[in-house]
Design a protein around this motif. Structure first.
Motif, PDB file in Angstrom:
ATOM      1  N   PHE A 333       0.816  -1.210   0.000  1.00 61.17           N
ATOM      2  CA  PHE A 333       0.000   0.000   0.000  1.00 61.17           C
ATOM      3  C   PHE A 333       0.853   1.265   0.000  1.00 61.17           C
ATOM      4  O   PHE A 333       0.543   2.238  -0.698  1.00 61.17           O
ATOM      5  N   ALA A 334       1.929   1.270   0.772  1.00 67.62           N
ATOM      6  CA  ALA A 334       2.785   2.461   0.835  1.00 67.62           C
ATOM      7  C   ALA A 334       3.354   2.787  -0.536  1.00 67.62           C
ATOM      8  O   ALA A 334       3.357   3.950  -0.965  1.00 67.62           O
ATOM      9  N   ALA A 335       3.843   1.778  -1.264  1.00 71.35           N
ATOM     10  CA  ALA A 335       4.394   2.012  -2.591  1.00 71.35           C
ATOM     11  C   ALA A 335       3.314   2.471  -3.562  1.00 71.35           C
ATOM     12  O   ALA A 335       3.558   3.310  -4.439  1.00 71.35           O
ATOM     13  N   THR A 336       2.098   1.932  -3.400  1.00 72.20           N
ATOM     14  CA  THR A 336       0.988   2.340  -4.263  1.00 72.20           C
ATOM     15  C   THR A 336       0.658   3.812  -4.072  1.00 72.20           C
ATOM     16  O   THR A 336       0.446   4.550  -5.038  1.00 72.20           O
ATOM     17  N   MET A 337       0.638   4.270  -2.832  1.00 74.80           N
ATOM     18  CA  MET A 337       0.324   5.672  -2.564  1.00 74.80           C
ATOM     19  C   MET A 337       1.433   6.590  -3.052  1.00 74.80           C
ATOM     20  O   MET A 337       1.172   7.681  -3.564  1.00 74.80           O
ATOM     21  N   ALA A 338       2.680   6.171  -2.914  1.00 69.82           N
ATOM     22  CA  ALA A 338       3.792   6.980  -3.427  1.00 69.82           C
ATOM     23  C   ALA A 338       3.696   7.102  -4.943  1.00 69.82           C
ATOM     24  O   ALA A 338       3.914   8.181  -5.512  1.00 69.82           O
ATOM     25  N   ALA A 339       3.354   6.004  -5.615  1.00 72.57           N
ATOM     26  CA  ALA A 339       3.203   6.048  -7.071  1.00 72.57           C
ATOM     27  C   ALA A 339       2.064   6.968  -7.479  1.00 72.57           C
ATOM     28  O   ALA A 339       2.149   7.675  -8.494  1.00 72.57           O
ATOM     29  N   LEU A 340       0.998   6.964  -6.678  1.00 75.65           N
ATOM     30  CA  LEU A 340      -0.140   7.847  -6.971  1.00 75.65           C
ATOM     31  C   LEU A 340       0.289   9.304  -6.959  1.00 75.65           C
ATOM     32  O   LEU A 340      -0.038  10.076  -7.872  1.00 75.65           O
ATOM     33  N   LEU A 341       1.051   9.716  -5.947  1.00 76.10           N
ATOM     34  CA  LEU A 341       1.487  11.100  -5.871  1.00 76.10           C
ATOM     35  C   LEU A 341       2.500  11.437  -6.959  1.00 76.10           C
ATOM     36  O   LEU A 341       2.445  12.516  -7.546  1.00 76.10           O
ATOM     37  N   LEU A 360     -11.192  11.179 -17.717  1.00 75.29           N
ATOM     38  CA  LEU A 360      -9.778  11.342 -18.076  1.00 75.29           C
ATOM     39  C   LEU A 360      -8.905  11.369 -16.824  1.00 75.29           C
ATOM     40  O   LEU A 360      -7.819  10.771 -16.791  1.00 75.29           O
ATOM     41  N   ASP A 361      -9.380  12.074 -15.771  1.00 77.68           N
ATOM     42  CA  ASP A 361      -8.643  12.082 -14.502  1.00 77.68           C
ATOM     43  C   ASP A 361      -8.443  10.655 -13.995  1.00 77.68           C
ATOM     44  O   ASP A 361      -7.348  10.275 -13.551  1.00 77.68           O
ATOM     45  N   GLU A 362      -9.504   9.863 -14.056  1.00 76.26           N
ATOM     46  CA  GLU A 362      -9.447   8.509 -13.505  1.00 76.26           C
ATOM     47  C   GLU A 362      -8.531   7.618 -14.327  1.00 76.26           C
ATOM     48  O   GLU A 362      -7.826   6.762 -13.782  1.00 76.26           O
ATOM     49  N   ALA A 363      -8.515   7.827 -15.632  1.00 77.25           N
ATOM     50  CA  ALA A 363      -7.583   7.066 -16.474  1.00 77.25           C
ATOM     51  C   ALA A 363      -6.136   7.392 -16.104  1.00 77.25           C
ATOM     52  O   ALA A 363      -5.271   6.507 -16.083  1.00 77.25           O
ATOM     53  N   ARG A 364      -5.861   8.647 -15.805  1.00 79.62           N
ATOM     54  CA  ARG A 364      -4.500   9.041 -15.418  1.00 79.62           C
ATOM     55  C   ARG A 364      -4.122   8.408 -14.078  1.00 79.62           C
ATOM     56  O   ARG A 364      -2.959   8.013 -13.873  1.00 79.62           O
ATOM     57  N   LEU A 365      -5.083   8.303 -13.167  1.00 80.41           N
ATOM     58  CA  LEU A 365      -4.804   7.674 -11.881  1.00 80.41           C
ATOM     59  C   LEU A 365      -4.468   6.204 -12.046  1.00 80.41           C
ATOM     60  O   LEU A 365      -3.517   5.695 -11.441  1.00 80.41           O
ATOM     61  N   VAL A 366      -5.243   5.492 -12.841  1.00 85.95           N
ATOM     62  CA  VAL A 366      -4.977   4.076 -13.066  1.00 85.95           C
ATOM     63  C   VAL A 366      -3.605   3.895 -13.707  1.00 85.95           C
ATOM     64  O   VAL A 366      -2.829   3.007 -13.329  1.00 85.95           O
ATOM     65  N   ALA A 367      -3.277   4.761 -14.674  1.00 85.67           N
ATOM     66  CA  ALA A 367      -1.983   4.663 -15.346  1.00 85.67           C
ATOM     67  C   ALA A 367      -0.823   4.924 -14.395  1.00 85.67           C
ATOM     68  O   ALA A 367       0.277   4.399 -14.586  1.00 85.67           O
ATOM     69  N   ALA A 368      -1.063   5.728 -13.349  1.00 83.30           N
ATOM     70  CA  ALA A 368       0.008   6.094 -12.422  1.00 83.30           C
ATOM     71  C   ALA A 368       0.339   4.985 -11.438  1.00 83.30           C
ATOM     72  O   ALA A 368       1.410   4.999 -10.831  1.00 83.30           O
ATOM     73  N   MET A 369      -0.571   4.017 -11.273  1.00 84.22           N
ATOM     74  CA  MET A 369      -0.373   3.002 -10.243  1.00 84.22           C
ATOM     75  C   MET A 369      -0.393   1.615 -10.866  1.00 84.22           C
ATOM     76  O   MET A 369      -1.473   1.091 -11.196  1.00 84.22           O
ATOM     77  N   ARG A 373      -3.456  -0.780 -12.388  1.00 84.21           N
ATOM     78  CA  ARG A 373      -3.492  -1.035 -13.824  1.00 84.21           C
ATOM     79  C   ARG A 373      -3.596  -2.535 -14.092  1.00 84.21           C
ATOM     80  O   ARG A 373      -4.378  -2.980 -14.929  1.00 84.21           O
ATOM     81  N   SER A 374      -2.819  -3.342 -13.361  1.00 88.09           N
ATOM     82  CA  SER A 374      -2.833  -4.779 -13.596  1.00 88.09           C
ATOM     83  C   SER A 374      -4.163  -5.396 -13.178  1.00 88.09           C
ATOM     84  O   SER A 374      -4.679  -6.286 -13.855  1.00 88.09           O
ATOM     85  N   ARG A 375      -4.749  -4.915 -12.097  1.00 91.72           N
ATOM     86  CA  ARG A 375      -6.008  -5.493 -11.638  1.00 91.72           C
ATOM     87  C   ARG A 375      -7.191  -5.015 -12.478  1.00 91.72           C
ATOM     88  O   ARG A 375      -8.208  -5.685 -12.547  1.00 91.72           O
ATOM     89  N   ALA A 376      -7.063  -3.845 -13.077  1.00 87.82           N
ATOM     90  CA  ALA A 376      -8.129  -3.377 -13.954  1.00 87.82           C
ATOM     91  C   ALA A 376      -8.256  -4.281 -15.175  1.00 87.82           C
ATOM     92  O   ALA A 376      -9.339  -4.431 -15.739  1.00 87.82           O
ATOM     93  N   ARG A 377      -7.146  -4.939 -15.572  1.00 89.98           N
ATOM     94  CA  ARG A 377      -7.181  -5.832 -16.726  1.00 89.98           C
ATOM     95  C   ARG A 377      -7.581  -7.255 -16.329  1.00 89.98           C
ATOM     96  O   ARG A 377      -7.946  -8.066 -17.166  1.00 89.98           O
TER      97      ARG A 377
END
Length: 403
Positions: A333-341, A360-369, A373-377
């Motif tokens: 979780f910590a690494a996920t939040m760092a990637a988000l920022l 579009l905002d939400e697509a950018r968020l998924v791309a950042a983490m 991204r892997s679980r969305a697929r």
């Protein structure tokens, strides 16, 4: 002609007071009665959110942070500078006082404290509300008790859901140790014990801050343990050998996608935590409460059906994926939040956290983490719960942290 039956609101906290204001602002003329067992409105919690347009009470913020950060278990700092969308802090007593003053000016609003609601019975023409001080006949009843009232049985429980629990202390240190320009949303330099756990630090001055020990999981921690953890964190990471505790608050926020509908019946509804206003993936609720009560009030005054939900349905998919990540691998979780920022512009993150994001905002968020991204697929699965049973597809900071 007799007076019209009132709209009765169960609970006079943030959600209940905000709904009463919204009903008046949108033109409801019928009487409004708020019932609450509390004897007085005091400082029982804190709310924080990003400054995006249209949020009621934002002008009451006692502090605004132009920067916010996440600190990893190894001390690595990921920071955002977002002067256009600062992080705001509101004290509950300021919000309550402002809401009560506005309601007095609106007229026709009766706030009854020290009153416990014991029953609600919906009929074809009115609702009967039973309290420890007698009965009331109501045109509509709105549950703003956060899930603790007599209408709770109408909402399904989620035995496998996660809960965000916190204990916070406003402290004054003997010397300057904080940077008042930076809010630390998550500092993971704390023993987690198999759960997600972090420290939340909101500095108001170089020697004063709100410091919260927050965990996300299924088990509670004793308050004494959290107090010791806060004191240890201040010593180890801020060099504060001594601190005076000025105020303390604690709470628990469900992090679940279990249905908490806004519409419960022809004359029954729910707002706030009772109506699913806490964002399942974060626990933030204040901004969502304000949008929710406006949607409910608008429908009532216009004579249209109250919507079953008042937040963008597409956000449920985002929350579902995020909670799956949180449940399956809390250590990541910590690494996920760092990637988000790191991967998200401040304004995009602020809009998303306040339920004001675009696709579009939400697509950018998924791309950042990458985990998202892997679980969305990945095809939807039902991971095993702690009990060994398949968990429901719902999975499961603190202050915004709701009413």
């Amino acid at each position: 002609m007799s007076d019209p039956d009132p709209h009765v609101i169960l609970g006079a906290g943030c959600a209940g007071l905000s709904l009463a204001l919204a009903l008046r602002e949108h033109g409801l003329r019928a009487p409004i009665v708020l019932l609450d067992r509390r004897p007085a409105h005091d400082r029982d919690r804190t709310w924080c959110f990003w400054d995006t347009p249209g949020i009621r009470f934002a002008e009451l913020a006692t502090h605004r942070w132009p920067a916010w950060q996440v600190i990893g278990p190894d001390g690595a700092v990921t920071r955002h500078e977002g002067a256009d969308t600062p992080y705001l802090h509101l004290r509950a007593d300021d919000v309550y006082a402002a809401a009560l003053e506005r309601l007095r000016g609106a007229g026709g609003v009766d706030v009854r404290l020290s009153t416990r609601v014991t029953g609600v019975e919906e009929g074809p023409e009115h609702v009967t509300v039973t309290t420890d001080r007698g009965r009331l006949r109501a045109a509509h009843v709105h549950d703003a008790l956060g899930g603790a009232g007599p209408l709770r049985a109408r909402r399904p429980s989620d035995p496998d859901g996660l809960v965000q629990r916190f204990l916070g202390q406003e402290v004054r240190t003997t010397r300057a140790v904080f940077d008042p320009g930076v809010a630390t949303l998550m500092d993971f330099r704390i023993a987690a014990g198999g759960e997600v756990r972090f420290v939340y630090v909101l500095p108001f001055a170089p020697d004063r801050a709100l410091v919260e020990d927050t965990s996300i999981g299924t088990r509670p921690r004793p308050p004494a343990e959290r107090r010791r953890a806060i004191a240890a964190h201040l010593r180890r990471h801020h060099g504060a050998l001594a601190a005076e505790v000025l105020h303390e608050e604690r709470g628990a926020i469900p992090m679940s996608l279990a249905a908490r509908p806004v519409r419960l019946g022809p004359r029954l509804g729910a707002v706030g935590l009772a109506g699913g206003a806490a964002r399942p993936s974060s626990g933030y609720a204040f901004a969502r409460i304000q949008r929710q009560v406006d949607a409910v009030a608008r429908a009532i005054v216009d004579g249209t059906p109250v919507p079953a939900t008042t937040h963008p349905v597409r956000l449920e998919l985002m929350d579902r994926i995020f909670l799956r990540v949180l449940r399956e691998d809390p250590r990541a979780f910590a690494a996920t939040m760092a990637a988000l920022l790191r991967g998200t512009p401040p304004a995009v993150l602020a809009r998303f956290m306040n339920d004001a994001s675009t696709p579009l905002d939400e697509a950018r968020l998924v791309a950042a983490m990458p985990p998202l991204r892997s679980r969305a697929r990945r095809p939807r699965t039902r991971p095993a719960s702690a009990s060994g049973r398949p968990a429901p597809p719902s999975g499961a900071c603190a202050a915004d942290r709701p009413q």
